[in-house]
Design an enzyme around this catalytic site. Structure first.
Site, short mmCIF file in Angstrom:
data_model
loop_
_atom_site.label_atom_id
_atom_site.label_comp_id
_atom_site.label_asym_id
_atom_site.label_seq_id
_atom_site.Cartn_x
_atom_site.Cartn_y
_atom_site.Cartn_z
N ARG A 70 0.85 -1.20 0.00
CA ARG A 70 0.00 0.00 0.00
C ARG A 70 0.88 1.24 0.00
NH1 ARG A 70 -2.44 -0.20 6.22
NH2 ARG A 70 -0.42 -0.34 7.23
N GLU A 130 -3.20 7.38 6.75
CA GLU A 130 -1.85 7.53 7.32
C GLU A 130 -0.83 8.07 6.32
OE1 GLU A 130 -0.80 3.79 9.16
OE2 GLU A 130 -1.80 4.35 11.00
N GLU A 184 -7.53 4.57 15.27
CA GLU A 184 -7.16 3.16 15.42
C GLU A 184 -6.47 2.99 16.76
OE1 GLU A 184 -4.77 1.78 12.15
OE2 GLU A 184 -6.02 2.76 10.65
N TRP A 211 3.60 -6.00 13.31
CA TRP A 211 4.61 -5.31 12.51
C TRP A 211 5.79 -4.77 13.29
CZ3 TRP A 211 4.35 -0.54 14.70
CH2 TRP A 211 3.11 -0.11 15.19
N GLU A 254 -1.85 -8.92 7.62
CA GLU A 254 -2.06 -8.68 9.06
C GLU A 254 -2.73 -9.85 9.76
OE1 GLU A 254 -3.79 -4.74 9.11
OE2 GLU A 254 -1.86 -3.84 8.56
N GLN A 255 -2.39 -11.07 9.31
CA GLN A 255 -2.96 -12.28 9.92
C GLN A 255 -2.67 -12.35 11.41
OE1 GLN A 255 -1.15 -15.63 8.03
NE2 GLN A 255 -1.85 -15.04 6.00
N MET A 256 -1.52 -11.79 11.81
CA MET A 256 -1.10 -11.93 13.21
C MET A 256 -1.42 -10.69 14.03
SD MET A 256 2.28 -14.17 12.69
CE MET A 256 2.20 -14.80 14.36
N HIS A 257 -2.38 -9.91 13.56
CA HIS A 257 -2.78 -8.68 14.23
C HIS A 257 -4.11 -8.92 14.92
CE1 HIS A 257 -3.90 -4.54 14.91
NE2 HIS A 257 -2.82 -4.08 14.32
C1 GAL Z 1 -2.11 1.16 10.72
C2 GAL Z 1 -2.95 1.16 9.47
C3 GAL Z 1 -3.97 0.04 9.47
C4 GAL Z 1 -3.33 -1.24 9.90
C5 GAL Z 1 -2.71 -1.06 11.24
C6 GAL Z 1 -2.10 -2.31 11.79
O1 GAL Z 1 -0.88 1.78 10.52
O2 GAL Z 1 -3.61 2.38 9.30
O3 GAL Z 1 -4.51 -0.08 8.18
O4 GAL Z 1 -2.38 -1.61 8.96
O5 GAL Z 1 -1.71 -0.09 11.16
O6 GAL Z 1 -1.56 -2.09 13.06
#
Ligand code: GAL
Length: 643
Positions: A105, A144, A326, A334, A374-377
């Site tokens: 992205r 972002e 968020e 990450w 983001e499977q591990m989020h």
């Molecule tokens: C943010 C982003 C989200 C998602 C999130 C994961 O930086 O806006 O789309 O990726 O992190 O922690």
């Protein structure tokens, strides 16, 4: 206005037969907001010019019918493959000259005109369709800005955009087409006589990467200003279109410690500032705290980093309006390490945002995705739709909100100025490894918090300091004269930090030498940076590390080194100058000495206080329970008292 909760949701990622039960569960939890849409361009416009709104119509309807208010995001952070195929040169180029690839992205260059037109088109189409939709109660532009290091691009589009921008910065006195620049003026301002760098025309000016050795700092700093302006213009283009079709407030979701563009300028076009708070994700790379502190706060996050950004974005939002768009709900995927928050931290983070004036806190994300990056989020739900830990904590906050005060703003006793332009100046010329403006300002902020003081962050354009007892202005490398005079005339005590006024607007050392403070003879006669392992100890405790100036003149000495060198001196009736980068002990000592009338109260390790005028909050970031003022504040706990 009531404090509210929300969540980020991606209807396009789930089968449609799950939407209604998801919406009902969100509403049952008490959520007000659901943010959707910001990555769904390919679903909205599968093929150029062929829009598919049917699914989004239904999604908005299902969510709205459940009583939720939709925040609709424009999808310009994720241009689909067909957009990139149409404009292959829209991809950003990194400082090494490599084109950044497709497949994640934010793969665009802010300067690419063709991409900007694509964005205008999709935003206009969305705005026309949903601008008056009763369920769409707010908008978010893009996602972002600056994330993944995406503000600076060294593309051809950026180069020609930069040349045009420079022509406007150095306009010719008499220009036939109104678009000529005065190249001699630029050469003089930048000092291009040095190393025969004079240009004959603006077309010769390149981007400040890939030079053999250091590029002229004036050139690099100008490029940083230009790059920031590109973000401002990109955002403004979307806002202009949205405003023509909707009266709903417009927000952008900023980040933690992203300083490559001027958030105050982007924010001036928006209604609400919001930011994405990942306290554990940020701890290792963004905070810059020592390893021992990272270990101590591994499952809580830094005790000051979130609060700093809450206060910063309150200043960025129009009339102080700000949200968390968020909120970290559990382990993320990450960061270098991704531990679980201590039980209670999601509740603590949420309350801390409210204590700093947030209108809404939205959790990222509703359900953990079992596919892709983001499977591990974590989310509020596990991939199997069972409640994850944060679901319960969000529910606790919801219950507590029932008898809580509404959103309120009260002026803090301390103001701290934050200037993105100064951050770029320090980045261009740090003078020593690891020295950054953000780091310096954050250290001053931390010292205030260790003294239990609530802080307002002010933009560099602030000139009215009425009502503040203390105004802190560390490291602002270029200080316009009217700011100096406003500070000199303020009723408050003012403390200037190292490198104040160290450069003119074109990145030259001014003469008379800095800080050139009105009515004062304080002169920075020499500057030096220090290895981290060679601090200079101060009389009475503490030290300066990293950076220190030799000063001449000035009045009373407030801090001096053990060798007797002045480190902080008076330079006005109510103005002091701190000539080095202090440690926490030095900063705390400085503030207590200068602002003796402030109600400073040294905090136990990990405890933080916030005063909203009608409530007083205590947040325990430590992993131990803390006894304070006759009260036990549990680890990861919040105490809230009405005042
Ligand atoms: C943010 C982003 C989200 C998602 C999130 C994961 O930086 O806006 O789309 O990726 O992190 O922690």
């Amino acid at each position: 206005m009531k404090r509210t909760l929300g969540v980020c949701y991606y209807p396009e990622q789930w089968s449609e037969d799950m939407w209604a039960s998801d919406a009902a569960r969100m509403a049952d939890l008490g959520l007000t907001w659901v943010r959707i849409g910001e990555f769904a361009w390919k679903r909205m416009e599968p093929v150029e010019g062929q829009y598919d709104w049917a699914w989004l119509d239904r999604a908005i309807d299902v969510l709205g019918q459940a009583g939720l208010k939709v925040v609709l995001g424009t999808p310009t952070a994720t241009p689909p493959a067909w957009v990139v195929a149409k404009h292959p040169d829209m991809l950003a180029v990194d400082a090494q000259g490599n084109t950044r690839g497709y497949g994640s992205r934010r793969h665009y260059c802010f300067s690419h005109r063709g991409y900007l037109e694509e964005c205008r088109r999709i935003v206009r189409a969305m705005a026309k369709r949903y601008g008056r939709n009763p369920h769409v109660a707010a908008w978010q532009t893009d996602n972002e800005y600056g994330c993944h290091d995406t503000v600076l691009s060294y593309s051809d589009a950026a180069r020609s955009g930069f040349q045009d921008w420079l022509r406007r910065q150095f306009p010719a006195a008499q220009s036939a087409c109104g678009n000529d620049g005065d190249i001699d003026a630029l050469n003089a301002a930048w000092g291009n006589v040095f190393w025969s760098m004079d240009y004959d025309s603006f077309e010769q000016i390149g981007l400040p990467n890939l030079t053999v050795t250091e590029c002229n700092p004036a050139h690099v700093h100008a490029f940083r200003r230009f790059s920031s302006d590109q973000v401002v213009a990109f955002n403004a283009a979307q806002v202009e279109i949205l405003r023509a079709h909707t009266d709903a407030p417009i927000a952008h979701n900023y980040m933690g410690r992203v300083t490559e563009f001027d958030h105050f300028k982007v924010g001036a076009d928006l209604d609400i500032a919001s930011w994405d708070s990942y306290p554990l994700g940020f701890l290792e790379d963004r905070v810059g705290a020592p390893a021992a502190s990272q270990a101590a706060y591994a499952r809580q996050g830094d005790p000051d980093f979130q609060a700093f950004h809450h206060d910063l974005y309150r200043a960025v939002g129009k009339d102080g309006r700000w949200w968390i768009m968020e909120q970290q709900p559990g382990p993320v995927n990450w960061a270098p390490y991704n531990p679980s928050p201590l039980p209670g931290m999601v509740r603590l983070w949420t309350w801390e945002a409210f204590a700093h004036g947030a209108e809404a806190v939205c959790y990222f994300r509703w359900r953990q995705a079992p596919f892709a990056q983001e499977q591990m989020h974590a989310g509020l739900l596990r991939p199997d739709s069972v409640e994850a830990e944060a679901f319960g904590e969000a529910g606790e906050v919801m219950a507590e909100l029932a008898d809580a005060a509404e959103v309120s703003h009260v002026q803090a006793p301390v103001a701290l100025m934050f200037d993105y332009d100064a951050d770029w100046a320090w980045a261009v010329q740090p003078h020593g490894a690891g020295l950054s403006y953000f780091g310096l300002v954050f250290d001053w902020y931390r010292a205030c918090r260790k003294l239990g003081l609530s802080v307002d962050i002010l933009p560099p354009t602030a000139r009215d300091f009425a009502g503040y007892a203390l105004v802190l202005v560390p490291g602002m490398m270029h200080m316009p004269d009217d700011l100096k005079h406003a500070l000199n005339n303020a009723e408050a005590e003012v403390i200037l930090g190292p490198r104040s006024g160290a450069r003119d607007a074109d990145f030259n050392i001014p003469v008379p030498l800095p800080p050139a403070w009105p009515g004062s003879d304080v002169t920075v006669s020499r500057v030096q940076s220090l290895r981290p392992d060679t601090p200079i100890a101060l009389d009475g405790g503490g030290a300066v590390t990293g950076y220190v100036e030799q000063i001449e003149g000035g009045g009373d000495v407030i801090l001096r080194s053990v060798d007797g060198a002045p480190i902080a001196v008076r330079c006005g009736a109510r103005v002091s100058y701190m000539a080095g980068w202090g440690d926490d002990t030095a900063h705390v000592h400085l503030i207590e000495t200068v602002a003796a009338d402030l109600p400073c109260q040294r905090m136990p390790e990990g405890l933080r206080r916030r005063d909203t005028g009608c409530e007083e909050f205590w947040f325990n970031y430590s992993s131990q329970d803390i006894e304070f003022e006759g009260e036990t504040i549990p680890s990861a706990g919040v105490v809230r008292r009405a005042r």
